[in-house]
Design a protein around this motif. Structure first.
Motif, PDB file in Angstrom:
ATOM      1  N   ARG A 183      -3.602   6.411   3.682  1.00  0.00           N
ATOM      2  CA  ARG A 183      -3.804   5.058   4.209  1.00  0.00           C
ATOM      3  C   ARG A 183      -4.735   5.038   5.419  1.00  0.00           C
ATOM      4  O   ARG A 183      -5.391   4.036   5.688  1.00  0.00           O
ATOM      5  N   GLY A 184      -4.742   6.144   6.159  1.00  0.00           N
ATOM      6  CA  GLY A 184      -5.578   6.196   7.356  1.00  0.00           C
ATOM      7  C   GLY A 184      -4.910   5.624   8.581  1.00  0.00           C
ATOM      8  O   GLY A 184      -5.512   5.557   9.658  1.00  0.00           O
ATOM      9  N   VAL A 185      -3.664   5.199   8.448  1.00  0.00           N
ATOM     10  CA  VAL A 185      -2.895   4.657   9.579  1.00  0.00           C
ATOM     11  C   VAL A 185      -1.469   5.165   9.472  1.00  0.00           C
ATOM     12  O   VAL A 185      -1.021   5.612   8.405  1.00  0.00           O
ATOM     13  N   ALA A 186      -0.744   5.082  10.568  1.00  0.00           N
ATOM     14  CA  ALA A 186       0.653   5.531  10.588  1.00  0.00           C
ATOM     15  C   ALA A 186       1.530   4.595   9.763  1.00  0.00           C
ATOM     16  O   ALA A 186       1.273   3.390   9.660  1.00  0.00           O
ATOM     17  N   VAL A 187       2.573   5.156   9.161  1.00  0.00           N
ATOM     18  CA  VAL A 187       3.537   4.360   8.407  1.00  0.00           C
ATOM     19  C   VAL A 187       4.646   3.923   9.350  1.00  0.00           C
ATOM     20  O   VAL A 187       5.321   4.751   9.958  1.00  0.00           O
ATOM     21  N   SER A 188       4.835   2.626   9.483  1.00  0.00           N
ATOM     22  CA  SER A 188       5.863   2.124  10.396  1.00  0.00           C
ATOM     23  C   SER A 188       7.247   2.284   9.795  1.00  0.00           C
ATOM     24  O   SER A 188       7.417   2.336   8.570  1.00  0.00           O
ATOM     25  N   THR A 190       4.725  13.280   0.863  1.00  0.00           N
ATOM     26  CA  THR A 190       5.376  13.292   2.175  1.00  0.00           C
ATOM     27  C   THR A 190       4.863  12.123   3.019  1.00  0.00           C
ATOM     28  O   THR A 190       3.843  11.505   2.705  1.00  0.00           O
ATOM     29  N   ARG A 191       5.559  11.863   4.105  1.00  0.00           N
ATOM     30  CA  ARG A 191       5.141  10.780   4.996  1.00  0.00           C
ATOM     31  C   ARG A 191       3.756  11.076   5.588  1.00  0.00           C
ATOM     32  O   ARG A 191       2.919  10.178   5.699  1.00  0.00           O
ATOM     33  N   ALA A 192       3.497  12.334   5.940  1.00  0.00           N
ATOM     34  CA  ALA A 192       2.196  12.703   6.498  1.00  0.00           C
ATOM     35  C   ALA A 192       1.087  12.460   5.483  1.00  0.00           C
ATOM     36  O   ALA A 192      -0.019  12.008   5.841  1.00  0.00           O
ATOM     37  N   GLU A 193       1.367  12.723   4.211  1.00  0.00           N
ATOM     38  CA  GLU A 193       0.362  12.500   3.170  1.00  0.00           C
ATOM     39  C   GLU A 193       0.114  11.018   2.956  1.00  0.00           C
ATOM     40  O   GLU A 193      -1.024  10.600   2.707  1.00  0.00           O
ATOM     41  N   ILE A 194       1.164  10.209   3.045  1.00  0.00           N
ATOM     42  CA  ILE A 194       0.995   8.756   2.936  1.00  0.00           C
ATOM     43  C   ILE A 194       0.072   8.261   4.044  1.00  0.00           C
ATOM     44  O   ILE A 194      -0.847   7.458   3.816  1.00  0.00           O
ATOM     45  N   GLU A 195       0.321   8.745   5.262  1.00  0.00           N
ATOM     46  CA  GLU A 195      -0.480   8.310   6.403  1.00  0.00           C
ATOM     47  C   GLU A 195      -1.926   8.793   6.284  1.00  0.00           C
ATOM     48  O   GLU A 195      -2.865   8.084   6.664  1.00  0.00           O
ATOM     49  N   GLU A 196      -2.119   9.978   5.715  1.00  0.00           N
ATOM     50  CA  GLU A 196      -3.479  10.494   5.538  1.00  0.00           C
ATOM     51  C   GLU A 196      -4.251   9.639   4.537  1.00  0.00           C
ATOM     52  O   GLU A 196      -5.434   9.345   4.731  1.00  0.00           O
ATOM     53  N   GLU A 237       0.831  -1.204   0.000  1.00  0.00           N
ATOM     54  CA  GLU A 237       0.000   0.000   0.000  1.00  0.00           C
ATOM     55  C   GLU A 237       0.866   1.255   0.000  1.00  0.00           C
ATOM     56  O   GLU A 237       0.595   2.213  -0.737  1.00  0.00           O
ATOM     57  N   THR A 238       1.917   1.255   0.820  1.00  0.00           N
ATOM     58  CA  THR A 238       2.803   2.424   0.894  1.00  0.00           C
ATOM     59  C   THR A 238       3.512   2.649  -0.433  1.00  0.00           C
ATOM     60  O   THR A 238       3.611   3.788  -0.911  1.00  0.00           O
ATOM     61  N   LEU A 239       4.013   1.566  -1.040  1.00  0.00           N
ATOM     62  CA  LEU A 239       4.698   1.680  -2.327  1.00  0.00           C
ATOM     63  C   LEU A 239       3.738   2.199  -3.401  1.00  0.00           C
ATOM     64  O   LEU A 239       4.114   3.056  -4.215  1.00  0.00           O
ATOM     65  N   SER A 240       2.510   1.706  -3.396  1.00  0.00           N
ATOM     66  CA  SER A 240       1.522   2.151  -4.388  1.00  0.00           C
ATOM     67  C   SER A 240       1.218   3.639  -4.233  1.00  0.00           C
ATOM     68  O   SER A 240       1.125   4.378  -5.215  1.00  0.00           O
ATOM     69  N   ILE A 241       1.062   4.083  -2.997  1.00  0.00           N
ATOM     70  CA  ILE A 241       0.772   5.497  -2.750  1.00  0.00           C
ATOM     71  C   ILE A 241       1.925   6.369  -3.228  1.00  0.00           C
ATOM     72  O   ILE A 241       1.724   7.398  -3.874  1.00  0.00           O
ATOM     73  N   ILE A 242       3.141   5.956  -2.928  1.00  0.00           N
ATOM     74  CA  ILE A 242       4.314   6.733  -3.363  1.00  0.00           C
ATOM     75  C   ILE A 242       4.387   6.774  -4.884  1.00  0.00           C
ATOM     76  O   ILE A 242       4.641   7.822  -5.487  1.00  0.00           O
ATOM     77  N   ALA A 243       4.152   5.618  -5.537  1.00  0.00           N
ATOM     78  CA  ALA A 243       4.256   5.555  -6.999  1.00  0.00           C
ATOM     79  C   ALA A 243       3.223   6.438  -7.680  1.00  0.00           C
ATOM     80  O   ALA A 243       3.535   7.152  -8.644  1.00  0.00           O
ATOM     81  N   TYR A 244       1.991   6.426  -7.175  1.00  0.00           N
ATOM     82  CA  TYR A 244       0.908   7.151  -7.837  1.00  0.00           C
ATOM     83  C   TYR A 244       0.817   8.617  -7.424  1.00  0.00           C
ATOM     84  O   TYR A 244       0.288   9.437  -8.169  1.00  0.00           O
TER      85      TYR A 244
END
Length: 269
Positions: A157-162, A149-155, A137-144
């Motif tokens: 996904r709805g959960v914190a990025v470990s 930013t990390r905060a945008e990834i977490e927003e 999920e994290t890789l897909s969000i970054i690619a698309y």
């Protein structure tokens, strides 16, 4: 008339010499005409040999390379008269029906096994490292969404990025720090790497599948929210999303600090 033409003589020089001999032959009889024909045949032979040698050089460079090569690198190793586009096209045609193909990935060139032979290579193919759902999920969000930013990834996904998730993507060399967003706090943005492009055989980031492709592959739930959309990775970045790129040294320092436990060495959030 001398016979000192070499394989390094440019094609236009050979053509000029042949034209001159033809003109002389028209006025000086059959002997000169015969010389012109012989020289023309020699010129064709030399041109063919020159192109064949250039193809062999190109083939050797790509075969011996540990990673895909861009055209600028290839041009630097070929003779000045070589036409890189023409040579790459001919070499790709030569390998079209062989066990390996010449392919372009991310603007670079490499030899890779023919797709139809995948079944006979299964036993010797390296087993890829499987990603967790969180990493996918994290890789897909970054690619698309890159730059993101990390905060945008977490927003999204709805959960914190470990840390472990990003650590893995860094170790695979599929994700890299791109720069700092021109917004308060100047947070670091993330994007994909050349290694990501090569692993997934993408010529450009715009080749990522769109919504229709994902639906056809059964990767999207049929009951999607009405406002759901898949970002176009090849879109133009809005001015307020522009970033100040990190130099190679800054990116390396960031990566080292990140892996040591500080994912934002400059203190920006």
């Amino acid at each position: 008339m001398t016979d000192e033409t070499t394989t390094d003589e440019p094609a236009d020089a050979i053509t000029s010499a042949i034209s001159a001999l033809r003109e002389r032959a028209a006025h000086q009889g059959p002997n000169v005409a015969a010389d012109a024909e012989a020289s023309e045949a020699l010129g064709v032979h030399l041109a063919v040999n020159t192109e064949r040698r250039n193809l062999r050089i190109l083939e050797a460079l790509l075969f011996a390379a540990a990673e895909p090569l861009d055209e600028e690198t290839l041009i630097g190793r070929l003779p000045l008269e070589a036409n890189i586009q023409d040579l790459l096209g001919k070499l790709r045609d030569e390998y079209a029906e062989r066990g390996v193909h010449l392919s372009e990935v991310g603007g670079r060139w490499r030899f890779e096994t023919a797709p139809d032979l995948a079944d006979v290579l299964v036993e010797v193919k390296q087993e890829p490292r499987k990603l967790s759902q969180a990493a996918l999920e994290t890789l897909s969000i970054i690619a698309y969404h890159q730059p993101v930013t990390r905060a945008e990834i977490e927003e999204i996904r709805g959960v914190a990025v470990s840390r472990g998730t990003l650590d893995l993507l860094f170790e695979l060399r599929w994700v890299r720090p791109r720069g700092r967003r021109r917004t308060p706090g100047r947070p670091v943005t993330y994007g994909t790497t050349q290694g990501f492009m090569e692993y997934f055989s993408l010529q450009s980031i715009g080749d990522l599948p769109g919504m229709s492709d994902l639906k056809a592959a059964g990767l999207l739930d049929a009951r999607l929210p009405p406002d759901f959309s898949v970002p176009d990775p090849s879109r133009s970045v809005e001015p307020d999303l522009l970033e100040d790129p990190l130099s190679d040294e800054e990116a390396h320092a960031f990566h080292v600090d990140f892996m040591d436990g500080d994912d934002d060495p400059d203190g920006a959030t």
